[in-house]
Scaffold this motif. Structure first.
Motif, PDB file in Angstrom:
ATOM      1  N   LYS A 138      52.227  36.203  76.215  1.00 32.74           N
ATOM      2  CA  LYS A 138      52.030  36.436  77.500  1.00 32.74           C
ATOM      3  C   LYS A 138      51.897  35.054  78.259  1.00 32.74           C
ATOM      4  O   LYS A 138      50.900  34.123  77.902  1.00 32.74           O
ATOM      5  CB  LYS A 138      50.816  37.277  77.804  1.00 32.74           C
ATOM      6  N   GLY A 139      52.785  34.430  79.131  1.00 33.68           N
ATOM      7  CA  GLY A 139      52.450  33.367  79.535  1.00 33.68           C
ATOM      8  C   GLY A 139      52.723  32.046  78.650  1.00 33.68           C
ATOM      9  O   GLY A 139      53.780  32.022  77.777  1.00 33.68           O
ATOM     10  N   SER A 140      51.598  31.499  78.721  1.00 31.66           N
ATOM     11  CA  SER A 140      51.465  30.411  77.587  1.00 31.66           C
ATOM     12  C   SER A 140      50.722  30.660  76.469  1.00 31.66           C
ATOM     13  O   SER A 140      50.340  29.667  75.672  1.00 31.66           O
ATOM     14  CB  SER A 140      50.722  29.019  78.360  1.00 31.66           C
ATOM     15  N   HIS A 141      50.407  31.875  76.343  1.00 37.02           N
ATOM     16  CA  HIS A 141      49.597  31.966  75.155  1.00 37.02           C
ATOM     17  C   HIS A 141      50.327  33.046  74.208  1.00 37.02           C
ATOM     18  O   HIS A 141      51.028  33.882  74.608  1.00 37.02           O
ATOM     19  CB  HIS A 141      48.334  32.849  75.678  1.00 37.02           C
ATOM     20  N   VAL A 142      49.867  32.924  72.920  1.00 35.82           N
ATOM     21  CA  VAL A 142      50.324  33.796  72.098  1.00 35.82           C
ATOM     22  C   VAL A 142      49.157  34.406  71.130  1.00 35.82           C
ATOM     23  O   VAL A 142      48.338  33.776  70.981  1.00 35.82           O
ATOM     24  CB  VAL A 142      51.367  33.200  70.833  1.00 35.82           C
ATOM     25  N   TRP A 143      49.180  35.602  70.506  1.00 38.43           N
ATOM     26  CA  TRP A 143      48.309  36.123  69.633  1.00 38.43           C
ATOM     27  C   TRP A 143      49.106  36.516  68.220  1.00 38.43           C
ATOM     28  O   TRP A 143      49.896  36.997  68.354  1.00 38.43           O
ATOM     29  CB  TRP A 143      47.812  37.407  70.378  1.00 38.43           C
ATOM     30  N   ASP A 144      48.388  36.146  67.261  1.00 39.24           N
ATOM     31  CA  ASP A 144      48.708  36.138  65.946  1.00 39.24           C
ATOM     32  C   ASP A 144      48.424  37.666  65.473  1.00 39.24           C
ATOM     33  O   ASP A 144      47.562  38.274  65.968  1.00 39.24           O
ATOM     34  CB  ASP A 144      48.407  34.999  65.046  1.00 39.24           C
ATOM     35  N   VAL A 145      49.039  38.008  64.302  1.00 39.94           N
ATOM     36  CA  VAL A 145      48.710  39.321  63.664  1.00 39.94           C
ATOM     37  C   VAL A 145      47.017  39.372  63.148  1.00 39.94           C
ATOM     38  O   VAL A 145      46.890  40.565  62.957  1.00 39.94           O
ATOM     39  CB  VAL A 145      49.586  39.565  62.621  1.00 39.94           C
ATOM     40  N   ASP A 146      46.529  38.182  63.210  1.00 40.26           N
ATOM     41  CA  ASP A 146      45.157  38.418  62.601  1.00 40.26           C
ATOM     42  C   ASP A 146      44.082  38.696  63.935  1.00 40.26           C
ATOM     43  O   ASP A 146      42.946  38.346  63.762  1.00 40.26           O
ATOM     44  CB  ASP A 146      44.674  37.178  61.864  1.00 40.26           C
ATOM     45  N   GLY A 147      44.643  38.449  65.294  1.00 41.92           N
ATOM     46  CA  GLY A 147      44.016  38.637  66.335  1.00 41.92           C
ATOM     47  C   GLY A 147      43.740  37.321  67.260  1.00 41.92           C
ATOM     48  O   GLY A 147      42.937  37.193  68.076  1.00 41.92           O
ATOM     49  N   HIS A 148      44.107  36.336  66.566  1.00 41.18           N
ATOM     50  CA  HIS A 148      43.595  34.847  67.190  1.00 41.18           C
ATOM     51  C   HIS A 148      44.577  34.749  68.324  1.00 41.18           C
ATOM     52  O   HIS A 148      45.866  34.786  68.299  1.00 41.18           O
ATOM     53  CB  HIS A 148      43.698  33.870  66.057  1.00 41.18           C
ATOM     54  N   GLU A 149      43.841  34.174  69.384  1.00 40.40           N
ATOM     55  CA  GLU A 149      44.700  33.610  70.567  1.00 40.40           C
ATOM     56  C   GLU A 149      45.060  32.236  70.828  1.00 40.40           C
ATOM     57  O   GLU A 149      44.050  31.385  70.180  1.00 40.40           O
ATOM     58  CB  GLU A 149      43.870  33.977  71.734  1.00 40.40           C
TER      59      GLU A 149
ATOM     60  N   VAL B 178      46.803  28.675  72.777  1.00 41.54           N
ATOM     61  CA  VAL B 178      47.808  28.023  73.641  1.00 41.54           C
ATOM     62  C   VAL B 178      48.988  27.677  72.794  1.00 41.54           C
ATOM     63  O   VAL B 178      49.042  26.965  72.033  1.00 41.54           O
ATOM     64  CB  VAL B 178      47.305  26.743  74.297  1.00 41.54           C
ATOM     65  N   GLU B 179      50.295  28.237  73.310  1.00 38.77           N
ATOM     66  CA  GLU B 179      51.402  27.734  72.274  1.00 38.77           C
ATOM     67  C   GLU B 179      52.210  26.748  73.051  1.00 38.77           C
ATOM     68  O   GLU B 179      52.494  26.636  74.196  1.00 38.77           O
ATOM     69  CB  GLU B 179      52.335  29.082  72.186  1.00 38.77           C
ATOM     70  N   TYR B 180      52.513  25.737  72.088  1.00 43.82           N
ATOM     71  CA  TYR B 180      53.890  24.881  72.491  1.00 43.82           C
ATOM     72  C   TYR B 180      55.069  24.945  71.543  1.00 43.82           C
ATOM     73  O   TYR B 180      54.893  25.653  70.617  1.00 43.82           O
ATOM     74  CB  TYR B 180      53.265  23.508  72.318  1.00 43.82           C
ATOM     75  N   GLY B 181      55.957  24.473  72.112  1.00 44.25           N
ATOM     76  CA  GLY B 181      57.136  24.564  71.295  1.00 44.25           C
ATOM     77  C   GLY B 181      58.213  26.109  71.951  1.00 44.25           C
ATOM     78  O   GLY B 181      59.267  25.669  72.376  1.00 44.25           O
ATOM     79  N   MET B 182      57.272  26.833  72.394  1.00 37.71           N
ATOM     80  CA  MET B 182      58.068  28.217  73.223  1.00 37.71           C
ATOM     81  C   MET B 182      59.455  28.497  72.672  1.00 37.71           C
ATOM     82  O   MET B 182      60.339  28.600  73.283  1.00 37.71           O
ATOM     83  CB  MET B 182      58.178  27.618  74.799  1.00 37.71           C
ATOM     84  N   GLY B 183      59.191  29.046  71.458  1.00 37.69           N
ATOM     85  CA  GLY B 183      60.540  29.540  70.929  1.00 37.69           C
ATOM     86  C   GLY B 183      61.590  28.862  70.759  1.00 37.69           C
ATOM     87  O   GLY B 183      62.635  29.044  71.445  1.00 37.69           O
TER      88      GLY B 183
ATOM     89  N   SER C  89      55.241  21.101  68.634  1.00 43.76           N
ATOM     90  CA  SER C  89      55.483  19.864  69.512  1.00 43.76           C
ATOM     91  C   SER C  89      54.632  20.325  70.736  1.00 43.76           C
ATOM     92  O   SER C  89      53.625  20.991  70.623  1.00 43.76           O
ATOM     93  CB  SER C  89      56.990  20.195  70.159  1.00 43.76           C
ATOM     94  N   LEU C  90      55.012  19.406  71.837  1.00 43.82           N
ATOM     95  CA  LEU C  90      54.049  19.748  73.047  1.00 43.82           C
ATOM     96  C   LEU C  90      54.938  20.266  74.222  1.00 43.82           C
ATOM     97  O   LEU C  90      54.846  19.929  75.283  1.00 43.82           O
ATOM     98  CB  LEU C  90      53.426  18.583  73.503  1.00 43.82           C
ATOM     99  N   ILE C  91      56.087  21.163  73.879  1.00 41.60           N
ATOM    100  CA  ILE C  91      57.083  21.646  74.772  1.00 41.60           C
ATOM    101  C   ILE C  91      56.370  22.463  75.747  1.00 41.60           C
ATOM    102  O   ILE C  91      56.002  23.663  75.101  1.00 41.60           O
ATOM    103  CB  ILE C  91      58.049  22.162  74.156  1.00 41.60           C
ATOM    104  N   ILE C  92      56.125  22.555  76.896  1.00 38.23           N
ATOM    105  CA  ILE C  92      55.457  23.373  77.887  1.00 38.23           C
ATOM    106  C   ILE C  92      56.291  24.361  78.452  1.00 38.23           C
ATOM    107  O   ILE C  92      57.678  24.446  78.556  1.00 38.23           O
ATOM    108  CB  ILE C  92      54.450  22.708  78.931  1.00 38.23           C
ATOM    109  N   SER C  93      55.720  25.296  79.231  1.00 40.49           N
ATOM    110  CA  SER C  93      56.684  26.262  80.164  1.00 40.49           C
ATOM    111  C   SER C  93      55.971  26.101  81.637  1.00 40.49           C
ATOM    112  O   SER C  93      55.012  25.547  81.747  1.00 40.49           O
ATOM    113  CB  SER C  93      56.595  27.520  79.413  1.00 40.49           C
ATOM    114  N   TYR C  94      56.500  26.962  82.271  1.00 37.37           N
ATOM    115  CA  TYR C  94      56.316  26.858  83.703  1.00 37.37           C
ATOM    116  C   TYR C  94      54.714  27.487  83.947  1.00 37.37           C
ATOM    117  O   TYR C  94      54.115  27.381  84.595  1.00 37.37           O
ATOM    118  CB  TYR C  94      57.361  27.772  84.718  1.00 37.37           C
TER     119      TYR C  94
END
Ligand code: PLP
Length: 465
Positions: A63-74, A76-81, A404-409
């Motif tokens: 959601k937005g700039s964050h992702v949650w893994d299957v073990d429940g950790h949150e 801030v994501e970079y790379g964005m798919g 990487s440090l690829i960001i999103s809006y």
């Protein structure tokens, strides 16, 4: 616990360092995945050999700039798919636009009305582009550009920029990499390579392969801007030698400018390839270009039709609806400006930390603010996958996931602060690893470059332990 290391064979991980139980669900899924999916996933760059051992194996949601893994950790994501998500995960205006078309069906026996709407929207953004064709992935598009160029010129060779890491999964490009098994020698010989910002290297190719080069393909920029009118000089060489000039805007499009990097550098190529962020992570790609080249694959001319692009899913509705909503959002909001500003803030936050922890010269953040990457060097001052893996491992501990440090809006001030905190904690360990060697600090084997022809069997082994 035993963990295989690609360089040293087997290596013991001290109990205290083994926090792999944090990823127990991921581990179980990775083991299952490798039994039925070669490589464990469907994109090389997302593979287990691209991430540290202490990394989440699967992402459940974003959601937005964050992702949650299957073990429940949150995180801030970079790379964005692989840079496909420019606005943010599950970005509401895009999700709503897709939801709206879902109930109307997604693929018909005649073109969807959305095809025309999306084409008009895209051509409205790209100066000098007169026609477009859609597909689902970028590789299909760059290959189509190549085919149109070959048909137009009656030539077989292509000149591609060797400083740009990826153009297509197809043979004409993969044949130029270290993992070229299964690709004929004649195909490999047809792909010639030149250097970015080195016009003489392209002149050399035209001189030594007269009237044989159908097209020249490159990204408008990677980490450095074109110097000394490089793109214009490439275009001029193409014109003089009768070759088609193709810009691959897969990454730069929808990051450098609403009109692509070609707008920033004030150049109009013959053909351009788009994809990635065009539909904010939904699947759509596009070839745009001058009508004199594009219409060869159309109906209304008296030459043989070029079979450039025709795919079952090329214009299914969800990708088109997502792209229309994405482009409209870009046009009415300061997306490019925000990517630039937030990227600059990220650099301003991280660079002093690199100095503070005496990692200058070893860790760096480079690239255009909207498309940053970090570089890592080892004790010998050479680029190092071991140290890259260590940095990624330590950032993950600080809740930052990214090759990487690829960001999103959607990346916020808070995300930047969290990223800075993660670097502040990771860099002292990097420094210690420089002083004492990386071995005591890195858990598991180093990451691999995507085109590595190394046997990565050790990666499979480590998962089943
Ligand atoms: C510059 C560039 N061109 C083309 C492609 C191929 O796109 P796709 O993976 O959608 O086939 C990529 C993918 O990473 C890319 O980065």
């Amino acid at each position: 616990m035993l963990v295989s290391n690609a360089d040293d064979g087997e290596r013991m991980i001290p109990q205290a360092m083994d926090v792999s139980h944090r990823f127990a669900v991921s581990r179980a899924m990775q083991n299952r995945a490798h039994q039925i999916i070669p490589g464990g996933c469907h994109t090389y760059a997302k593979g287990d050999d691209q991430f540290p051992y202490l990394a989440p194996g699967f992402i459940k949601r974003g959601k937005g700039s964050h992702v949650w893994d299957v073990d429940g950790h949150e995180y801030v994501e970079y790379g964005m798919g692989c840079r496909a998500v420019g606005l943010g995960h599950a970005f509401e205006p895009v999700v709503n636009a897709v939801a709206e078309v879902l109930g109307d069906g997604t693929n018909f026996s005649r073109p969807a009305a959305l095809e025309l709407e999306c084409a008009e929207e895209l051509l409205g953004m790209i100066d000098g582009a007169q026609m477009c064709k859609f597909a689902k992935d970028g590789s299909t598009i760059t290959t189509a550009a190549f085919k149109l160029a070959r048909a137009h010129t009656g030539r077989e060779k292509i000149a591609l920029c060797q400083d740009h890491p990826f153009f297509s999964i197809h043979d004409w490009f993969i044949g130029t990499t270290a993992i070229n098994a299964g690709i004929t020698e004649s195909t490999q010989n047809d792909s010639l390579r030149f250097r970015y910002n080195d016009i003489e290297s392209l002149e050399y190719l035209f001189k030594h392969h007269p009237n044989q080069i159908a097209c020249v393909i490159l990204e408008p920029a990677k980490y450095a801007d074109p110097e000394d009118h490089f793109l214009h000089k490439v275009q001029e060489l193409c014109t003089r030698n009768g070759a088609i000039f193709v810009l691959d805007e897969m990454i730069t499009g929808f990051r450098w400018h609403n009109g692509g990097a070609q707008k920033v550098y004030d150049i109009v190529p013959d053909l351009s390839a788009w994809g990635k962020a065009i539909a904010n992570g939904f699947s759509l790609s596009a070839l745009t270009g001058k009508a004199e080249f594009m219409e060869a694959s159309g109906l209304y001319h008296d030459k043989q039709r070029v079979f450039a692009l025709s795919t079952t899913h090329g214009a299914e509705s969800t990708g088109l609806a997502a792209a229309i909503a994405t482009m409209r959002f870009y046009r009415s909001n300061p997306v490019i400006e925000t990517l630039h500003e937030q990227g600059l803030k990220l650099v301003a936050a991280i660079k002093p930390l690199i100095r503070k922890h005496q990692c200058e010269g070893y860790v760096d953040v480079i690239g255009r603010p909207c498309a940053l990457v970090f570089t890592t060097r080892g004790q010998d001052n050479q680029p190092s996958q071991l140290y890259r893996t260590l940095l990624m491992q330590e950032l993950i501990k600080g809740g930052v996931l990214g090759p990487s440090l690829i960001i999103s809006y959607s990346h916020s001030e808070q995300d930047i602060a969290q990223t800075a905190a993660a670097f502040d904690a990771a860099l002292p360990i990097y420094r210690r690893a420089l002083d004492e060697g990386v071995e005591p600090y890195l858990v598991g084997p180093p990451t691999q470059v995507v085109y590595s022809d190394k046997n990565t069997h050790a990666f499979q082994q480590r998962l089943v332990h």
